[in-house]
Write a protein that holds these residues in place. Structure first.
Motif, PDB file in Angstrom:
ATOM      1  N   GLN A   1     -10.269  -4.752  95.946  1.00 42.36           N
ATOM      2  CA  GLN A   1     -11.041  -4.777  94.733  1.00 42.36           C
ATOM      3  C   GLN A   1     -12.240  -3.943  94.900  1.00 42.36           C
ATOM      4  OE1 GLN A   1     -12.063  -8.677  93.107  1.00 42.36           O
ATOM      5  NE2 GLN A   1     -14.008  -8.731  94.227  1.00 42.36           N
ATOM      6  N   VAL A   2     -12.802  -3.376  93.682  1.00 42.24           N
ATOM      7  CA  VAL A   2     -13.842  -2.271  93.613  1.00 42.24           C
ATOM      8  C   VAL A   2     -15.025  -3.374  93.021  1.00 42.24           C
ATOM      9  CG1 VAL A   2     -15.027  -0.543  92.979  1.00 42.24           C
ATOM     10  CG2 VAL A   2     -12.570  -0.313  93.533  1.00 42.24           C
ATOM     11  N   THR A   3     -16.272  -3.691  93.351  1.00 41.04           N
ATOM     12  CA  THR A   3     -17.175  -4.504  92.924  1.00 41.04           C
ATOM     13  C   THR A   3     -18.274  -3.672  92.574  1.00 41.04           C
ATOM     14  OG1 THR A   3     -16.436  -6.251  94.399  1.00 41.04           O
ATOM     15  CG2 THR A   3     -18.592  -6.615  93.180  1.00 41.04           C
ATOM     16  N   PHE A   4     -18.818  -3.760  91.350  1.00 40.66           N
ATOM     17  CA  PHE A   4     -20.029  -3.276  90.771  1.00 40.66           C
ATOM     18  C   PHE A   4     -21.072  -4.227  90.451  1.00 40.66           C
ATOM     19  CE2 PHE A   4     -16.193  -0.850  89.382  1.00 40.66           C
ATOM     20  CZ  PHE A   4     -17.003   0.479  89.280  1.00 40.66           C
ATOM     21  N   ASP A   5     -22.290  -3.975  90.940  1.00 39.33           N
ATOM     22  CA  ASP A   5     -23.532  -4.623  90.587  1.00 39.33           C
ATOM     23  C   ASP A   5     -23.891  -4.033  89.016  1.00 39.33           C
ATOM     24  OD1 ASP A   5     -23.503  -5.778  92.822  1.00 39.33           O
ATOM     25  OD2 ASP A   5     -25.053  -4.675  94.032  1.00 39.33           O
ATOM     26  N   CYS A   6     -24.180  -5.062  88.407  1.00 36.89           N
ATOM     27  CA  CYS A   6     -24.597  -4.682  87.056  1.00 36.89           C
ATOM     28  C   CYS A   6     -25.509  -5.740  86.206  1.00 36.89           C
ATOM     29  CB  CYS A   6     -23.318  -4.373  86.164  1.00 36.89           C
ATOM     30  SG  CYS A   6     -22.348  -5.637  86.135  1.00 36.89           S
ATOM     31  N   ALA A   7     -26.032  -5.297  85.117  1.00 32.95           N
ATOM     32  CA  ALA A   7     -26.706  -5.942  84.178  1.00 32.95           C
ATOM     33  C   ALA A   7     -25.764  -7.102  83.338  1.00 32.95           C
ATOM     34  CB  ALA A   7     -27.669  -5.289  83.533  1.00 32.95           C
ATOM     35  N   GLU A   8     -24.767  -6.591  82.928  1.00 30.25           N
ATOM     36  CA  GLU A   8     -24.110  -7.068  81.891  1.00 30.25           C
ATOM     37  C   GLU A   8     -22.529  -7.050  82.298  1.00 30.25           C
ATOM     38  OE1 GLU A   8     -24.939  -6.613  77.530  1.00 30.25           O
ATOM     39  OE2 GLU A   8     -26.535  -5.000  78.375  1.00 30.25           O
ATOM     40  N   PRO A   9     -22.162  -7.888  82.949  1.00 30.71           N
ATOM     41  CA  PRO A   9     -20.528  -7.976  83.497  1.00 30.71           C
ATOM     42  C   PRO A   9     -19.581  -7.742  82.626  1.00 30.71           C
ATOM     43  CG  PRO A   9     -22.030  -9.516  84.821  1.00 30.71           C
ATOM     44  CD  PRO A   9     -22.824  -9.242  83.681  1.00 30.71           C
ATOM     45  N   GLU A  10     -19.715  -8.856  81.625  1.00 29.05           N
ATOM     46  CA  GLU A  10     -18.429  -8.489  80.659  1.00 29.05           C
ATOM     47  C   GLU A  10     -18.694  -7.225  79.752  1.00 29.05           C
ATOM     48  OE1 GLU A  10     -16.233 -10.997  77.114  1.00 29.05           O
ATOM     49  OE2 GLU A  10     -18.219 -11.923  77.944  1.00 29.05           O
ATOM     50  N   ARG A  11     -19.568  -6.815  79.211  1.00 28.94           N
ATOM     51  CA  ARG A  11     -19.644  -5.557  78.603  1.00 28.94           C
ATOM     52  C   ARG A  11     -19.330  -4.340  79.330  1.00 28.94           C
ATOM     53  NH1 ARG A  11     -24.439  -1.868  77.634  1.00 28.94           N
ATOM     54  NH2 ARG A  11     -24.004  -0.802  75.982  1.00 28.94           N
ATOM     55  N   LEU A  12     -19.472  -4.439  80.714  1.00 26.48           N
ATOM     56  CA  LEU A  12     -19.103  -3.201  81.650  1.00 26.48           C
ATOM     57  C   LEU A  12     -17.654  -3.481  81.897  1.00 26.48           C
ATOM     58  CD1 LEU A  12     -20.240  -0.891  82.808  1.00 26.48           C
ATOM     59  CD2 LEU A  12     -20.889  -2.204  84.797  1.00 26.48           C
ATOM     60  N   ALA A  13     -17.203  -4.540  82.089  1.00 27.35           N
ATOM     61  CA  ALA A  13     -15.766  -4.649  82.362  1.00 27.35           C
ATOM     62  C   ALA A  13     -14.802  -4.314  81.269  1.00 27.35           C
ATOM     63  CB  ALA A  13     -15.468  -6.243  82.742  1.00 27.35           C
TER      64      ALA A  13
ATOM     65  N   ARG B   1     -23.406  -9.617  88.008  1.00 25.41           N
ATOM     66  CA  ARG B   1     -24.590  -9.749  87.554  1.00 25.41           C
ATOM     67  C   ARG B   1     -25.844  -9.527  88.671  1.00 25.41           C
ATOM     68  NH1 ARG B   1     -25.529 -13.845  83.877  1.00 25.41           N
ATOM     69  NH2 ARG B   1     -26.271 -15.106  85.704  1.00 25.41           N
ATOM     70  N   VAL B   2     -26.674  -8.612  88.851  1.00 22.80           N
ATOM     71  CA  VAL B   2     -27.900  -8.624  89.783  1.00 22.80           C
ATOM     72  C   VAL B   2     -29.234  -8.553  88.886  1.00 22.80           C
ATOM     73  CG1 VAL B   2     -26.139  -8.054  91.596  1.00 22.80           C
ATOM     74  CG2 VAL B   2     -27.557  -6.162  90.130  1.00 22.80           C
ATOM     75  N   PRO B   3     -30.294  -9.061  89.597  1.00 23.11           N
ATOM     76  CA  PRO B   3     -31.443  -8.913  88.641  1.00 23.11           C
ATOM     77  C   PRO B   3     -32.095  -7.538  88.904  1.00 23.11           C
ATOM     78  CG  PRO B   3     -31.760  -9.780  91.141  1.00 23.11           C
ATOM     79  CD  PRO B   3     -30.352  -9.628  90.722  1.00 23.11           C
ATOM     80  N   GLU B   4     -31.774  -6.739  89.785  1.00 23.55           N
ATOM     81  CA  GLU B   4     -32.327  -5.387  89.957  1.00 23.55           C
ATOM     82  C   GLU B   4     -31.338  -4.359  88.873  1.00 23.55           C
ATOM     83  OE1 GLU B   4     -29.736  -5.881  93.280  1.00 23.55           O
ATOM     84  OE2 GLU B   4     -31.324  -6.879  92.508  1.00 23.55           O
ATOM     85  N   GLY B   5     -32.099  -3.425  88.402  1.00 21.15           N
ATOM     86  CA  GLY B   5     -31.576  -2.247  87.700  1.00 21.15           C
ATOM     87  C   GLY B   5     -31.149  -1.104  88.684  1.00 21.15           C
ATOM     88  N   LYS B   6     -30.308  -0.239  88.126  1.00 23.84           N
ATOM     89  CA  LYS B   6     -29.863   0.784  88.976  1.00 23.84           C
ATOM     90  C   LYS B   6     -30.884   1.935  89.289  1.00 23.84           C
ATOM     91  CE  LYS B   6     -26.539   4.592  88.963  1.00 23.84           C
ATOM     92  NZ  LYS B   6     -27.331   5.649  89.223  1.00 23.84           N
ATOM     93  N   ALA B   7     -31.250   2.268  90.514  1.00 20.39           N
ATOM     94  CA  ALA B   7     -32.466   3.029  90.491  1.00 20.39           C
ATOM     95  C   ALA B   7     -32.118   4.444  91.262  1.00 20.39           C
ATOM     96  CB  ALA B   7     -33.509   2.412  91.746  1.00 20.39           C
ATOM     97  N   VAL B   8     -31.149   4.437  91.842  1.00 16.31           N
ATOM     98  CA  VAL B   8     -30.665   5.747  92.356  1.00 16.31           C
ATOM     99  C   VAL B   8     -29.330   6.091  92.269  1.00 16.31           C
ATOM    100  CG1 VAL B   8     -32.379   5.605  94.241  1.00 16.31           C
ATOM    101  CG2 VAL B   8     -30.273   4.835  94.712  1.00 16.31           C
ATOM    102  N   LYS B   9     -28.827   7.598  92.690  1.00 18.67           N
ATOM    103  CA  LYS B   9     -27.330   7.933  92.272  1.00 18.67           C
ATOM    104  C   LYS B   9     -26.402   6.865  93.123  1.00 18.67           C
ATOM    105  CE  LYS B   9     -24.659  11.890  92.800  1.00 18.67           C
ATOM    106  NZ  LYS B   9     -23.311  11.354  93.102  1.00 18.67           N
ATOM    107  N   ASN B  10     -25.323   6.526  92.607  1.00 20.88           N
ATOM    108  CA  ASN B  10     -24.472   5.792  93.290  1.00 20.88           C
ATOM    109  C   ASN B  10     -23.944   6.340  94.587  1.00 20.88           C
ATOM    110  OD1 ASN B  10     -24.263   5.526  90.280  1.00 20.88           O
ATOM    111  ND2 ASN B  10     -21.977   4.991  90.650  1.00 20.88           N
ATOM    112  N   ARG B  11     -23.567   5.461  95.813  1.00 25.64           N
ATOM    113  CA  ARG B  11     -23.087   5.950  96.902  1.00 25.64           C
ATOM    114  C   ARG B  11     -21.676   6.160  96.953  1.00 25.64           C
ATOM    115  NH1 ARG B  11     -26.495   5.496 101.465  1.00 25.64           N
ATOM    116  NH2 ARG B  11     -24.672   6.378 102.491  1.00 25.64           N
ATOM    117  N   VAL B  12     -21.098   5.347  95.877  1.00 21.04           N
ATOM    118  CA  VAL B  12     -19.433   5.334  95.821  1.00 21.04           C
ATOM    119  C   VAL B  12     -19.383   5.371  94.288  1.00 21.04           C
ATOM    120  CG1 VAL B  12     -17.427   4.235  95.923  1.00 21.04           C
ATOM    121  CG2 VAL B  12     -19.105   3.824  97.886  1.00 21.04           C
TER     122      VAL B  12
END
Length: 144
Positions: free
Chosen positions: A8-20, A73-84
């Protein structure tokens, strides 16, 4: 030879359901059924301790071929370009103007869902055209 394994591919995010749900629309994926004993995901979510409510959401390829996507959901926001990043294969087998037109049409559909078109990389002697985009939380992906 090693056996091929599912992943599976896992994404850290702020709003899991909305992004899914966004990625379900992009890829034609579906939300899996809620766990046994629950009629809906909302019912399951309400049964969790407060700190875990809304903590994750997933979507699946209905054909079972593609990987499951999990959004946590993670507490920190995206700060830099994705590595994947994901490459959404909207123009497979197409070349030249036909490919670019297909990618631009898919881009318009995704922009209507909340994606952002960052740039178009026009075909050269080595590569065919592709479009660089961001999902609704700023994660980069390519239409190719």
């Amino acid at each position: 030879m090693a056996m091929i394994k599912k992943f599976q591919v896992t994404f850290d995010c702020a709003e899991p359901e909305r992004l899914a749900r966004f990625w379900c629309e992009v890829l034609g994926y579906v939300v899996p059924p809620p766990p046994e004993g629950f009629a809906t995901w909302d019912e399951f979510d309400r049964a969790q301790p407060a700190e875990y409510q809304g903590a994750y959401f997933a979507c699946n390829d209905p054909s079972g071929v593609g990987p499951r996507l999990l959004f946590m959901r993670v507490p920190e926001g995206k700060a830099v370009k994705n590595r994947v990043h994901l490459d959404v294969r909207a123009g497979t087998g197409l070349v030249g103007a036909e490919r670019l037109a297909t990618l631009e049409a898919e881009c318009a559909r995704l922009v209507a869902l909340g994606a952002v078109h960052l740039r178009t990389m026009v075909a050269d002697e080595v590569n065919e055209s592709c479009l660089v985009m961001q999902d609704i939380e700023g994660n980069e992906f390519c239409l190719d």
